[in-house]
Design a protein around this motif. Structure first.
Motif: not given
Length: 177
Positions: A8-11, A45-56, A58-65
């Motif tokens: 729920s927090a990640d989502s 598709e990019a957001y789907v791929r981001a969700w699959q790697r979301w924890e990594r 967000t751990g690296e900083g801003d996921p937008l780039p």
């Protein structure tokens, strides 16, 4: 979407990120490709791929780039694969009806389409997204000097093409008035 132990927090975090960034990212990729449907598909598709790697991510900083880079690469890759098929369709049949766009927007997209890919990416990232040259260089894998050169060349070409379009539009308006 896949469930996570902290689901729920990640989502919620991902949903907020998506809501805040998706519309502008579609506009960015559309400006790069000139194809709204392709831009929407690539961004999704990019957001789907981001969700699959979301924890990594967000751990690296801003996921937008990262998401922006993936979306633009997906769109350009698809564009390259379908370019010849689309050219054949245009030669042999009428284009499908598209929603009405302002003449300025049509002229801008047409002018952007005529730029080499690296110049187009630099213009979209720097001028439409207001990213600094340094960030454009990082996202495109270029040097700051290369980005500045691309921007300079692209501005010159766009200035010429868009002023030509404005002159034709003004002449057409004057002759119809």
């Amino acid at each position: 979407m896949a469930t996570r132990s902290e689901g729920s927090a990640d989502s919620a975090e991902f949903d907020a990120f998506y809501a805040a960034t998706a519309k502008r990212l579609v506009a960015t990729v559309y400006a790069m490709t000139g194809d709204l449907a392709e831009a929407e598909d690539a961004v999704q598709e990019a957001y789907v791929r981001a969700w699959q790697r979301w924890e990594r991510l967000t751990g690296e900083g801003d996921p937008l780039p990262w998401v922006r880079t993936v979306a633009s690469r997906l769109a350009i890759s698809t564009w390259r694969r379908t370019r010849n098929r689309l050219r054949a369709q245009l030669r042999h049949g009428a284009a499908a009806d598209a929603p009405e766009l302002s003449p300025d927007r049509v002229a801008l997209v047409a002018a952007l389409r005529q730029l080499p890919l690296q110049q187009r990416k630099a213009v979209v990232l720097h001028h439409l997204l207001d990213l600094p040259v340094e960030q454009v260089a990082r996202e495109t894998g270029s040097t700051n000097g290369a980005v500045r050169t691309r921007l300079s060349r692209a501005r010159k070409v766009l200035g010429e093409r868009l002023s030509d379009t404005s002159a034709h539009t003004a002449e057409g308006t004057a002759s119809h008035g």
